[in-house]
Scaffold this motif. Structure first.
Motif, mmCIF file in Angstrom:
data_model
loop_
_atom_site.group_PDB
_atom_site.id
_atom_site.type_symbol
_atom_site.label_atom_id
_atom_site.label_comp_id
_atom_site.label_asym_id
_atom_site.label_seq_id
_atom_site.Cartn_x
_atom_site.Cartn_y
_atom_site.Cartn_z
ATOM 1 N N LEU A 133 0.842 -1.198 0.000
ATOM 2 C CA LEU A 133 0.000 0.000 0.000
ATOM 3 C C LEU A 133 0.877 1.248 0.000
ATOM 4 O O LEU A 133 0.705 2.149 -0.827
ATOM 5 N N TRP A 134 1.830 1.284 0.933
ATOM 6 C CA TRP A 134 2.730 2.432 1.021
ATOM 7 C C TRP A 134 3.606 2.545 -0.214
ATOM 8 O O TRP A 134 3.824 3.642 -0.726
ATOM 9 N N ALA A 135 4.127 1.428 -0.698
ATOM 10 C CA ALA A 135 4.997 1.452 -1.880
ATOM 11 C C ALA A 135 4.237 1.953 -3.111
ATOM 12 O O ALA A 135 4.839 2.544 -4.005
ATOM 13 N N GLY A 136 2.932 1.746 -3.116
ATOM 14 C CA GLY A 136 2.094 2.229 -4.208
ATOM 15 C C GLY A 136 1.695 3.688 -4.062
ATOM 16 O O GLY A 136 0.932 4.198 -4.869
ATOM 17 N N GLY A 137 2.197 4.346 -3.031
ATOM 18 C CA GLY A 137 1.949 5.777 -2.870
ATOM 19 C C GLY A 137 0.811 6.144 -1.939
ATOM 20 O O GLY A 137 0.554 7.332 -1.722
ATOM 21 N N ARG A 138 0.130 5.160 -1.401
ATOM 22 C CA ARG A 138 -0.965 5.461 -0.466
ATOM 23 C C ARG A 138 -0.396 5.741 0.917
ATOM 24 O O ARG A 138 0.709 5.327 1.244
ATOM 25 N N ALA A 192 -1.096 5.771 5.236
ATOM 26 C CA ALA A 192 -1.836 5.253 6.392
ATOM 27 C C ALA A 192 -1.075 5.744 7.628
ATOM 28 O O ALA A 192 -0.400 4.967 8.299
ATOM 29 N N PRO A 193 -1.138 7.056 7.897
ATOM 30 C CA PRO A 193 -0.307 7.663 8.942
ATOM 31 C C PRO A 193 -0.397 6.985 10.306
ATOM 32 O O PRO A 193 0.622 6.837 10.984
ATOM 33 N N ALA A 194 -1.576 6.553 10.708
ATOM 34 C CA ALA A 194 -1.711 5.914 12.023
ATOM 35 C C ALA A 194 -0.903 4.618 12.069
ATOM 36 O O ALA A 194 -0.213 4.350 13.062
ATOM 37 N N PHE A 195 -0.963 3.828 11.007
ATOM 38 C CA PHE A 195 -0.202 2.579 10.973
ATOM 39 C C PHE A 195 1.298 2.846 10.848
ATOM 40 O O PHE A 195 2.115 2.115 11.402
ATOM 41 N N GLU A 196 1.652 3.891 10.102
ATOM 42 C CA GLU A 196 3.065 4.239 9.980
ATOM 43 C C GLU A 196 3.645 4.518 11.367
ATOM 44 O O GLU A 196 4.716 4.015 11.721
ATOM 45 N N GLU A 197 2.932 5.292 12.138
ATOM 46 C CA GLU A 197 3.388 5.648 13.481
ATOM 47 C C GLU A 197 3.421 4.424 14.399
ATOM 48 O O GLU A 197 4.374 4.226 15.157
ATOM 49 N N ILE A 198 2.396 3.589 14.319
ATOM 50 C CA ILE A 198 2.343 2.388 15.163
ATOM 51 C C ILE A 198 3.556 1.488 14.890
ATOM 52 O O ILE A 198 4.202 1.000 15.822
ATOM 53 N N TYR A 199 3.861 1.262 13.624
ATOM 54 C CA TYR A 199 4.978 0.378 13.302
ATOM 55 C C TYR A 199 6.312 0.991 13.682
ATOM 56 O O TYR A 199 7.194 0.298 14.196
ATOM 57 N N ARG A 200 6.488 2.287 13.441
ATOM 58 C CA ARG A 200 7.743 2.923 13.856
ATOM 59 C C ARG A 200 7.908 2.850 15.371
ATOM 60 O O ARG A 200 8.986 2.510 15.871
ATOM 61 N N LYS A 201 6.850 3.133 16.111
ATOM 62 C CA LYS A 201 6.921 3.047 17.578
ATOM 63 C C LYS A 201 7.225 1.618 18.014
ATOM 64 O O LYS A 201 7.995 1.399 18.948
ATOM 65 N N GLY A 202 6.618 0.658 17.348
ATOM 66 C CA GLY A 202 6.880 -0.744 17.661
ATOM 67 C C GLY A 202 8.327 -1.124 17.401
ATOM 68 O O GLY A 202 8.957 -1.797 18.220
ATOM 69 N N PHE A 203 8.867 -0.699 16.269
ATOM 70 C CA PHE A 203 10.266 -0.989 15.948
ATOM 71 C C PHE A 203 11.188 -0.391 17.008
ATOM 72 O O PHE A 203 12.149 -1.030 17.438
ATOM 73 N N VAL A 204 10.882 0.835 17.423
ATOM 74 C CA VAL A 204 11.723 1.527 18.409
ATOM 75 C C VAL A 204 11.641 0.837 19.777
ATOM 76 O O VAL A 204 12.666 0.521 20.389
ATOM 77 N N ALA A 205 10.441 0.604 20.262
ATOM 78 C CA ALA A 205 10.272 -0.013 21.583
ATOM 79 C C ALA A 205 10.722 -1.474 21.582
ATOM 80 O O ALA A 205 11.372 -1.926 22.525
ATOM 81 N N GLY A 206 10.399 -2.192 20.541
ATOM 82 C CA GLY A 206 10.695 -3.615 20.492
ATOM 83 C C GLY A 206 12.172 -3.939 20.399
ATOM 84 O O GLY A 206 12.596 -5.031 20.774
ATOM 85 N N THR A 207 12.964 -3.008 19.911
ATOM 86 C CA THR A 207 14.394 -3.263 19.748
ATOM 87 C C THR A 207 15.251 -2.516 20.771
ATOM 88 O O THR A 207 16.475 -2.566 20.692
ATOM 89 N N ASN A 208 14.605 -1.883 21.724
ATOM 90 C CA ASN A 208 15.320 -1.158 22.779
ATOM 91 C C ASN A 208 15.359 -2.020 24.039
ATOM 92 O O ASN A 208 14.331 -2.210 24.695
ATOM 93 N N PRO A 209 16.537 -2.528 24.400
ATOM 94 C CA PRO A 209 16.626 -3.401 25.584
ATOM 95 C C PRO A 209 16.145 -2.738 26.882
ATOM 96 O O PRO A 209 15.813 -3.437 27.832
ATOM 97 N N GLU A 210 16.065 -1.432 26.917
ATOM 98 C CA GLU A 210 15.617 -0.739 28.128
ATOM 99 C C GLU A 210 14.108 -0.493 28.138
ATOM 100 O O GLU A 210 13.578 0.002 29.129
ATOM 101 N N SER A 211 13.433 -0.851 27.072
ATOM 102 C CA SER A 211 11.989 -0.671 26.991
ATOM 103 C C SER A 211 11.273 -1.862 27.617
ATOM 104 O O SER A 211 11.700 -3.006 27.465
ATOM 105 N N LYS A 212 10.153 -1.596 28.263
ATOM 106 C CA LYS A 212 9.363 -2.710 28.809
ATOM 107 C C LYS A 212 8.728 -3.525 27.692
ATOM 108 O O LYS A 212 8.251 -4.627 27.919
#
Length: 176
Positions: A7-12, A14-34
């Motif tokens: 969807l994103w690669a096609g130019g569409r 989805a800002p809410a999902f973009e933010e959710i995934y970025r936040k997930g990547f950040v929290a999920g890969t930070n050893p200090e995050s719960k």
């Protein structure tokens, strides 16, 4: 991500999902995050999830990679690199490491060129001819393997054509 990335690669957008995934990547890969996803073990399900993450990092870095800070990128890259520290089952899973390594390479991060080549060569042994693959040494040729091996090899052919033209040409021929 398997649905959102195209969807994103096609130019569409989805800002809410973009933010959710970025936040997930950040929290999920930070050893200090719960919410840290943790380290790995043999046959870890997280290796499976890395394929979708890498797919996104390859096709839409402007959404999933570029907005991250340098430290967030490093943590994500280091976490993904963890797949290289384990032997994977000799089945379609080896293509997860292929996607991770080409994503890391594409993002200018440390990747394992030897593992990448090892797993690509291993995938060659799965090919039976006439467009058929089996799932490693299991002999299985079910519906899943055709999706996995055809998809991953054609995706590789699409994104690595300049760097690995002979293998990419072969993958495309097998799909015809």
């Amino acid at each position: 991500l398997w649905g959102l990335v195209p969807l994103w690669a096609g130019g569409r957008k989805a800002p809410a999902f973009e933010e959710i995934y970025r936040k997930g990547f950040v929290a999920g890969t930070n050893p200090e995050s719960k919410e840290y996803w943790g380290g790995f073990h043999a046959f870890d399900q997280r290796f499976v999830e890395m394929a979708a993450m890498s797919y996104g990092l390859i096709l839409v870095p402007e959404i999933l990679w570029d907005p991250l800070s340098d430290i967030e990128r490093k943590r994500l890259a280091d976490w993904l690199y963890g797949i290289n520290e384990y032997e994977l089952p000799i089945c379609n899973w080896i293509m997860f490491a292929v996607l991770v390594n080409i994503a890391l390479k594409a993002r200018g991060q440390k990747y394992d060129a030897e593992k990448l080549e090892h797993y690509l060569n291993g995938a060659e042994t799965f090919y039976l001819g006439d467009g058929w693959y089996q799932d490693g040494d299991s002999g299985q040729k079910d519906y899943y393997i055709s999706f996995a091996m055809h998809f991953y090899s054609l995706f590789y052919a699409m994104v690595m054509e300049k760097e690995d033209p002979d293998r990419c040409k072969l993958y495309k021929q097998r799909a015809e």
